[in-house]
Design a protein around this motif. Structure first.
Motif, PDB file in Angstrom:
ATOM      1  N   ARG A  19       0.758  -1.248   0.000  1.00  0.00           N
ATOM      2  CA  ARG A  19       0.000   0.000   0.000  1.00  0.00           C
ATOM      3  C   ARG A  19       0.786   1.294   0.000  1.00  0.00           C
ATOM      4  NH1 ARG A  19      -5.613  -0.522   1.295  1.00  0.00           N
ATOM      5  NH2 ARG A  19      -5.498   1.453   2.375  1.00  0.00           N
ATOM      6  N   ALA A  20       2.100   1.299   0.205  1.00  0.00           N
ATOM      7  CA  ALA A  20       2.857   2.549   0.095  1.00  0.00           C
ATOM      8  C   ALA A  20       2.916   2.955  -1.378  1.00  0.00           C
ATOM      9  CB  ALA A  20       4.262   2.378   0.664  1.00  0.00           C
ATOM     10  N   LEU A  21       3.232   4.196  -1.640  1.00  0.00           N
ATOM     11  CA  LEU A  21       3.202   4.727  -3.005  1.00  0.00           C
ATOM     12  C   LEU A  21       4.405   4.317  -3.841  1.00  0.00           C
ATOM     13  CD1 LEU A  21       1.933   6.564  -5.179  1.00  0.00           C
ATOM     14  CD2 LEU A  21       3.160   8.476  -4.104  1.00  0.00           C
ATOM     15  N   ILE A  22       5.613   4.544  -3.334  1.00  0.00           N
ATOM     16  CA  ILE A  22       6.782   4.380  -4.188  1.00  0.00           C
ATOM     17  C   ILE A  22       8.039   4.170  -3.346  1.00  0.00           C
ATOM     18  CG2 ILE A  22       7.273   6.861  -4.293  1.00  0.00           C
ATOM     19  CD1 ILE A  22       7.955   6.496  -7.278  1.00  0.00           C
ATOM     20  N   THR A  23       9.018   3.503  -3.936  1.00  0.00           N
ATOM     21  CA  THR A  23      10.343   3.410  -3.340  1.00  0.00           C
ATOM     22  C   THR A  23      11.398   3.349  -4.434  1.00  0.00           C
ATOM     23  OG1 THR A  23      11.757   2.294  -1.729  1.00  0.00           O
ATOM     24  CG2 THR A  23      10.521   0.878  -3.202  1.00  0.00           C
ATOM     25  N   TYR A  24      12.539   3.891  -4.127  1.00  0.00           N
ATOM     26  CA  TYR A  24      13.767   3.578  -4.842  1.00  0.00           C
ATOM     27  C   TYR A  24      14.660   3.067  -3.739  1.00  0.00           C
ATOM     28  CZ  TYR A  24      17.850   3.796  -7.812  1.00  0.00           C
ATOM     29  OH  TYR A  24      18.968   3.452  -8.545  1.00  0.00           O
ATOM     30  N   GLY A  25      14.517   1.787  -3.461  1.00  0.00           N
ATOM     31  CA  GLY A  25      15.149   1.275  -2.259  1.00  0.00           C
ATOM     32  C   GLY A  25      15.529  -0.177  -2.355  1.00  0.00           C
ATOM     33  N   ILE A  26      15.757  -0.745  -1.188  1.00  0.00           N
ATOM     34  CA  ILE A  26      16.271  -2.099  -1.126  1.00  0.00           C
ATOM     35  C   ILE A  26      15.172  -3.131  -1.340  1.00  0.00           C
ATOM     36  CG2 ILE A  26      18.170  -1.447   0.387  1.00  0.00           C
ATOM     37  CD1 ILE A  26      16.645  -2.667   2.724  1.00  0.00           C
ATOM     38  N   ASP A  27      15.616  -4.282  -1.770  1.00  0.00           N
ATOM     39  CA  ASP A  27      14.771  -5.461  -1.917  1.00  0.00           C
ATOM     40  C   ASP A  27      15.413  -6.511  -1.010  1.00  0.00           C
ATOM     41  OD1 ASP A  27      13.937  -8.053  -2.762  1.00  0.00           O
ATOM     42  OD2 ASP A  27      13.355  -7.244  -4.715  1.00  0.00           O
ATOM     43  N   LYS A  61      15.876  -0.789  -6.286  1.00  0.00           N
ATOM     44  CA  LYS A  61      14.745  -1.001  -7.188  1.00  0.00           C
ATOM     45  C   LYS A  61      13.747   0.145  -7.074  1.00  0.00           C
ATOM     46  CE  LYS A  61      14.731  -5.950  -7.743  1.00  0.00           C
ATOM     47  NZ  LYS A  61      13.905  -7.161  -7.749  1.00  0.00           N
ATOM     48  N   LEU A  62      13.317   0.610  -8.232  1.00  0.00           N
ATOM     49  CA  LEU A  62      12.242   1.593  -8.292  1.00  0.00           C
ATOM     50  C   LEU A  62      10.944   0.826  -8.435  1.00  0.00           C
ATOM     51  CD1 LEU A  62      11.142   4.456  -8.471  1.00  0.00           C
ATOM     52  CD2 LEU A  62      11.605   4.389 -10.935  1.00  0.00           C
ATOM     53  N   THR A  63      10.109   0.902  -7.427  1.00  0.00           N
ATOM     54  CA  THR A  63       8.836   0.181  -7.398  1.00  0.00           C
ATOM     55  C   THR A  63       7.724   1.187  -7.138  1.00  0.00           C
ATOM     56  OG1 THR A  63       9.995  -1.745  -6.494  1.00  0.00           O
ATOM     57  CG2 THR A  63       7.590  -1.749  -6.339  1.00  0.00           C
ATOM     58  N   ILE A  64       6.663   1.086  -7.934  1.00  0.00           N
ATOM     59  CA  ILE A  64       5.552   2.034  -7.869  1.00  0.00           C
ATOM     60  C   ILE A  64       4.247   1.263  -7.687  1.00  0.00           C
ATOM     61  CG2 ILE A  64       4.290   3.836  -9.127  1.00  0.00           C
ATOM     62  CD1 ILE A  64       6.939   4.227 -10.761  1.00  0.00           C
ATOM     63  N   VAL A  79       8.181   9.268 -17.171  1.00  0.00           N
ATOM     64  CA  VAL A  79       9.612   8.958 -17.082  1.00  0.00           C
ATOM     65  C   VAL A  79       9.887   7.990 -15.921  1.00  0.00           C
ATOM     66  CG1 VAL A  79      10.207  10.984 -15.662  1.00  0.00           C
ATOM     67  CG2 VAL A  79      11.933   9.945 -17.150  1.00  0.00           C
ATOM     68  N   LEU A  80       9.162   8.110 -14.812  1.00  0.00           N
ATOM     69  CA  LEU A  80       9.323   7.169 -13.702  1.00  0.00           C
ATOM     70  C   LEU A  80       8.710   5.816 -14.034  1.00  0.00           C
ATOM     71  CD1 LEU A  80       8.694   9.273 -10.473  1.00  0.00           C
ATOM     72  CD2 LEU A  80      10.851   8.379 -11.337  1.00  0.00           C
ATOM     73  N   LEU A  81       7.550   5.834 -14.679  1.00  0.00           N
ATOM     74  CA  LEU A  81       6.919   4.572 -15.069  1.00  0.00           C
ATOM     75  C   LEU A  81       7.817   3.797 -16.026  1.00  0.00           C
ATOM     76  CD1 LEU A  81       3.251   5.816 -15.543  1.00  0.00           C
ATOM     77  CD2 LEU A  81       4.145   4.418 -13.669  1.00  0.00           C
ATOM     78  N   ASP A  82       8.452   4.508 -16.961  1.00  0.00           N
ATOM     79  CA  ASP A  82       9.336   3.859 -17.926  1.00  0.00           C
ATOM     80  C   ASP A  82      10.575   3.276 -17.254  1.00  0.00           C
ATOM     81  OD1 ASP A  82       7.589   4.588 -19.940  1.00  0.00           O
ATOM     82  OD2 ASP A  82       8.791   6.304 -20.599  1.00  0.00           O
ATOM     83  N   ARG A  83      11.013   3.897 -16.182  1.00  0.00           N
ATOM     84  CA  ARG A  83      12.234   3.482 -15.496  1.00  0.00           C
ATOM     85  C   ARG A  83      11.971   2.441 -14.404  1.00  0.00           C
ATOM     86  NH1 ARG A  83      15.815   6.596 -11.442  1.00  0.00           N
ATOM     87  NH2 ARG A  83      17.682   5.367 -11.568  1.00  0.00           N
ATOM     88  N   ALA A  84      10.732   2.252 -14.018  1.00  0.00           N
ATOM     89  CA  ALA A  84      10.400   1.394 -12.894  1.00  0.00           C
ATOM     90  C   ALA A  84      10.852  -0.054 -13.121  1.00  0.00           C
ATOM     91  CB  ALA A  84       8.895   1.429 -12.639  1.00  0.00           C
ATOM     92  N   ASP A  85      11.378  -0.646 -12.061  1.00  0.00           N
ATOM     93  CA  ASP A  85      11.721  -2.070 -12.083  1.00  0.00           C
ATOM     94  C   ASP A  85      10.468  -2.913 -11.898  1.00  0.00           C
ATOM     95  OD1 ASP A  85      14.730  -2.028 -12.177  1.00  0.00           O
ATOM     96  OD2 ASP A  85      14.387  -0.799 -10.399  1.00  0.00           O
ATOM     97  N   GLU A  86       9.502  -2.362 -11.158  1.00  0.00           N
ATOM     98  CA  GLU A  86       8.264  -3.087 -10.903  1.00  0.00           C
ATOM     99  C   GLU A  86       7.137  -2.087 -10.690  1.00  0.00           C
ATOM    100  OE1 GLU A  86       6.510  -6.621  -8.009  1.00  0.00           O
ATOM    101  OE2 GLU A  86       8.483  -5.765  -7.585  1.00  0.00           O
ATOM    102  N   ILE A  87       6.012  -2.385 -11.296  1.00  0.00           N
ATOM    103  CA  ILE A  87       4.802  -1.584 -11.101  1.00  0.00           C
ATOM    104  C   ILE A  87       3.759  -2.508 -10.499  1.00  0.00           C
ATOM    105  CG2 ILE A  87       2.940  -0.289 -12.211  1.00  0.00           C
ATOM    106  CD1 ILE A  87       5.020   0.617 -14.294  1.00  0.00           C
ATOM    107  N   VAL A  88       3.314  -2.144  -9.303  1.00  0.00           N
ATOM    108  CA  VAL A  88       2.290  -2.924  -8.617  1.00  0.00           C
ATOM    109  C   VAL A  88       0.939  -2.389  -9.069  1.00  0.00           C
ATOM    110  CG1 VAL A  88       1.368  -3.564  -6.359  1.00  0.00           C
ATOM    111  CG2 VAL A  88       3.838  -3.273  -6.662  1.00  0.00           C
ATOM    112  N   GLU A  89       0.126  -3.255  -9.629  1.00  0.00           N
ATOM    113  CA  GLU A  89      -1.193  -2.835 -10.103  1.00  0.00           C
ATOM    114  C   GLU A  89      -2.142  -3.012  -8.988  1.00  0.00           C
ATOM    115  OE1 GLU A  89      -1.674  -1.403 -13.045  1.00  0.00           O
ATOM    116  OE2 GLU A  89       0.322  -1.800 -13.777  1.00  0.00           O
TER     117      GLU A  89
END
Length: 89
Positions: A19-27, A61-64, A79-89
């Motif tokens: 449920r969080a919005l976004i991270t550019y962080g650890i996995d 990882k950039l996750t949205i 630009v963030l969507l294109d760069r994202a490693d994972e997009i949670v729908e």
């Protein structure tokens, strides 16, 4: 989601999946593999712990979370969507 109903930017991937919005962080899964590689060097006597450098996760990882973006009325730039490693729908 906090009591103030504000989007949350977090430091790791699993929180975005929950449920969080976004991270550019650890996995933590990837960090565990990296830690395992360090442990293997110790077990194979290729390195001594006291002489090993401190490591941080090599790849963040950039996750949205798009559901969170919609819930908070946040538009994620393409630009963030294109760069994202994972997009949670």
């Amino acid at each position: 989601m906090g009591a103030a109903q504000l989007p949350v930017v977090v430091g790791e991937v699993e929180l975005v999946k929950n449920r969080a919005l976004i991270t550019y962080g650890i996995d933590y899964y990837e960090l565990g593999k990296q830690t395992g590689a360090m442990a293997l060097k110790i077990l194979n006597q290729e390195a001594q712990p006291q002489n090993m450098p401190i490591e941080t996760q090599k790849e963040l990882k950039l996750t949205i979370n798009m559901q969170a973006a919609e819930r908070f009325g946040v538009t994620i730039p393409q630009v963030l969507l294109d760069r994202a490693d994972e997009i949670v729908e």
